[in-house]
Motif scaffolding. Structure first.
Motif, mmCIF file in Angstrom:
data_model
loop_
_atom_site.group_PDB
_atom_site.id
_atom_site.type_symbol
_atom_site.label_atom_id
_atom_site.label_comp_id
_atom_site.label_asym_id
_atom_site.label_seq_id
_atom_site.Cartn_x
_atom_site.Cartn_y
_atom_site.Cartn_z
ATOM 1 N N TRP A 66 31.610 1.510 15.427
ATOM 2 C CA TRP A 66 30.447 1.061 14.682
ATOM 3 C C TRP A 66 30.299 1.853 13.383
ATOM 4 O O TRP A 66 30.880 2.921 13.215
ATOM 5 N N ARG A 67 29.513 1.267 12.463
ATOM 6 C CA ARG A 67 29.111 1.949 11.232
ATOM 7 C C ARG A 67 27.619 1.687 11.047
ATOM 8 O O ARG A 67 27.146 0.582 11.297
ATOM 9 N N SER A 68 26.896 2.690 10.616
ATOM 10 C CA SER A 68 25.455 2.573 10.431
ATOM 11 C C SER A 68 25.054 3.240 9.121
ATOM 12 O O SER A 68 25.530 4.329 8.806
ATOM 13 N N VAL A 69 24.180 2.562 8.362
ATOM 14 C CA VAL A 69 23.726 3.060 7.068
ATOM 15 C C VAL A 69 22.210 3.108 7.057
ATOM 16 O O VAL A 69 21.552 2.175 7.526
ATOM 17 N N ILE A 70 21.663 4.182 6.523
ATOM 18 C CA ILE A 70 20.227 4.314 6.320
ATOM 19 C C ILE A 70 19.990 4.626 4.848
ATOM 20 O O ILE A 70 20.659 5.484 4.263
ATOM 21 N N CYS A 71 19.037 3.899 4.251
ATOM 22 C CA CYS A 71 18.668 4.095 2.848
ATOM 23 C C CYS A 71 17.172 4.355 2.758
ATOM 24 O O CYS A 71 16.399 3.828 3.548
ATOM 25 N N TRP A 72 16.785 5.131 1.766
ATOM 26 C CA TRP A 72 15.382 5.342 1.465
ATOM 27 C C TRP A 72 15.155 4.884 0.040
ATOM 28 O O TRP A 72 15.982 5.116 -0.842
ATOM 29 N N GLY A 73 14.042 4.203 -0.173
ATOM 30 C CA GLY A 73 13.758 3.713 -1.512
ATOM 31 C C GLY A 73 12.340 3.202 -1.640
ATOM 32 O O GLY A 73 11.505 3.402 -0.759
ATOM 33 N N ASP A 74 12.108 2.502 -2.744
ATOM 34 C CA ASP A 74 10.777 1.996 -3.060
ATOM 35 C C ASP A 74 10.763 0.474 -3.066
ATOM 36 O O ASP A 74 11.631 -0.171 -3.665
ATOM 37 N N TYR A 75 9.745 -0.063 -2.423
ATOM 38 C CA TYR A 75 9.466 -1.500 -2.423
ATOM 39 C C TYR A 75 8.925 -1.883 -3.795
ATOM 40 O O TYR A 75 8.036 -1.221 -4.331
ATOM 41 N N GLU A 76 9.498 -2.949 -4.373
ATOM 42 C CA GLU A 76 9.031 -3.467 -5.659
ATOM 43 C C GLU A 76 8.959 -4.986 -5.561
ATOM 44 O O GLU A 76 9.977 -5.643 -5.329
ATOM 45 N N LYS B 216 0.817 -1.218 0.000
ATOM 46 C CA LYS B 216 0.000 0.000 0.000
ATOM 47 C C LYS B 216 0.849 1.266 0.000
ATOM 48 O O LYS B 216 0.461 2.286 -0.576
ATOM 49 N N HIS B 217 2.001 1.197 0.674
ATOM 50 C CA HIS B 217 2.874 2.368 0.843
ATOM 51 C C HIS B 217 4.309 1.941 0.526
ATOM 52 O O HIS B 217 5.073 1.588 1.420
ATOM 53 N N PRO B 218 4.693 1.959 -0.745
ATOM 54 C CA PRO B 218 5.986 1.402 -1.153
ATOM 55 C C PRO B 218 7.219 2.205 -0.741
ATOM 56 O O PRO B 218 8.337 1.700 -0.847
ATOM 57 N N GLN B 219 7.059 3.417 -0.249
ATOM 58 C CA GLN B 219 8.224 4.177 0.189
ATOM 59 C C GLN B 219 8.662 3.638 1.550
ATOM 60 O O GLN B 219 7.905 3.665 2.511
ATOM 61 N N VAL B 220 9.904 3.125 1.600
ATOM 62 C CA VAL B 220 10.404 2.489 2.815
ATOM 63 C C VAL B 220 11.774 3.035 3.183
ATOM 64 O O VAL B 220 12.434 3.697 2.389
ATOM 65 N N CYS B 221 12.172 2.703 4.384
ATOM 66 C CA CYS B 221 13.499 3.015 4.883
ATOM 67 C C CYS B 221 14.177 1.681 5.184
ATOM 68 O O CYS B 221 13.522 0.731 5.629
ATOM 69 N N PHE B 222 15.472 1.589 4.927
ATOM 70 C CA PHE B 222 16.223 0.362 5.179
ATOM 71 C C PHE B 222 17.472 0.750 5.953
ATOM 72 O O PHE B 222 18.152 1.709 5.597
ATOM 73 N N GLN B 223 17.784 -0.002 7.009
ATOM 74 C CA GLN B 223 18.895 0.361 7.886
ATOM 75 C C GLN B 223 19.745 -0.862 8.203
ATOM 76 O O GLN B 223 19.228 -1.959 8.407
ATOM 77 N N VAL B 224 21.065 -0.670 8.218
ATOM 78 C CA VAL B 224 22.027 -1.733 8.527
ATOM 79 C C VAL B 224 23.077 -1.178 9.482
ATOM 80 O O VAL B 224 23.541 -0.047 9.312
ATOM 81 N N ASP B 225 23.442 -1.979 10.472
ATOM 82 C CA ASP B 225 24.502 -1.617 11.413
ATOM 83 C C ASP B 225 25.617 -2.637 11.387
ATOM 84 O O ASP B 225 25.367 -3.831 11.212
#
Length: 152
Positions: free
Chosen positions: A76-86, A59-68
């Motif tokens: 530590w290192r941390s990454v945040i991504c924004w994108g679309d679910y397909e 319903k809402h394909p805009q998502v956030c993805f995070q990895v540590d």
């Protein structure tokens, strides 16, 4: 020392890891859940049974993805991504996405919930019955990413 990761370092964190967290939201309620994934420099590939996460992302394909990557409280290192679910629905593309994901996860000791054995079975079935229903295979097409680190 605190700092920002450059694009190459961000991609390195995404490529070196197989567990991340997806954040999605519906009706003002944020839902964050861990997933096993593989990264191919363009998008994150994952799979799941249909449930709350898949229903929200459909319903809402805009998502956030995070990895540590955490080796200590000051390292530590941390990454945040924004994108679309397909969702990957083309049977050939779905097969190769699953193959990529299984190839990345199969040599690692991963949680039973990662479903690696189930994906092996699903891939074998697809050679016989290409339209076999199974887990939802999807990708997150990344549009923006950022990363931070702390190193003692």
């Amino acid at each position: 020392m605190l700092g920002k990761l450059n694009d190459e370092e961000i991609d390195q964190v995404l490529a070196n890891n197989v567990t991340g967290r997806i954040g999605c939201q519906e009706n003002g309620k944020v839902y964050i859940v861990p997933v096993s994934y593989a990264f191919n420099d363009t998008y994150v590939v994952a799979h799941s049974q249909v449930g709350m996460k898949i229903e929200i992302m459909r319903k809402h394909p805009q998502v956030c993805f995070q990895v540590d990557e955490i080796t200590g409280l000051t390292n530590w290192r941390s990454v945040i991504c924004w994108g679309d679910y397909e969702e990957i629905v083309n049977s050939r593309e779905r097969y190769y996405a699953m193959k990529f994901l299984v190839g990345r996860l199969s040599h690692l000791k991963v949680s039973e919930t990662a479903g690696v054995e189930r994906m092996h079975e699903e891939m074998a079935k697809q050679h016989i019955l290409p339209n076999t229903a199974g887990p939802v295979v999807y990708r997150i097409r990344i549009h923006e990413k950022t990363g931070r680190y702390e190193k003692e």
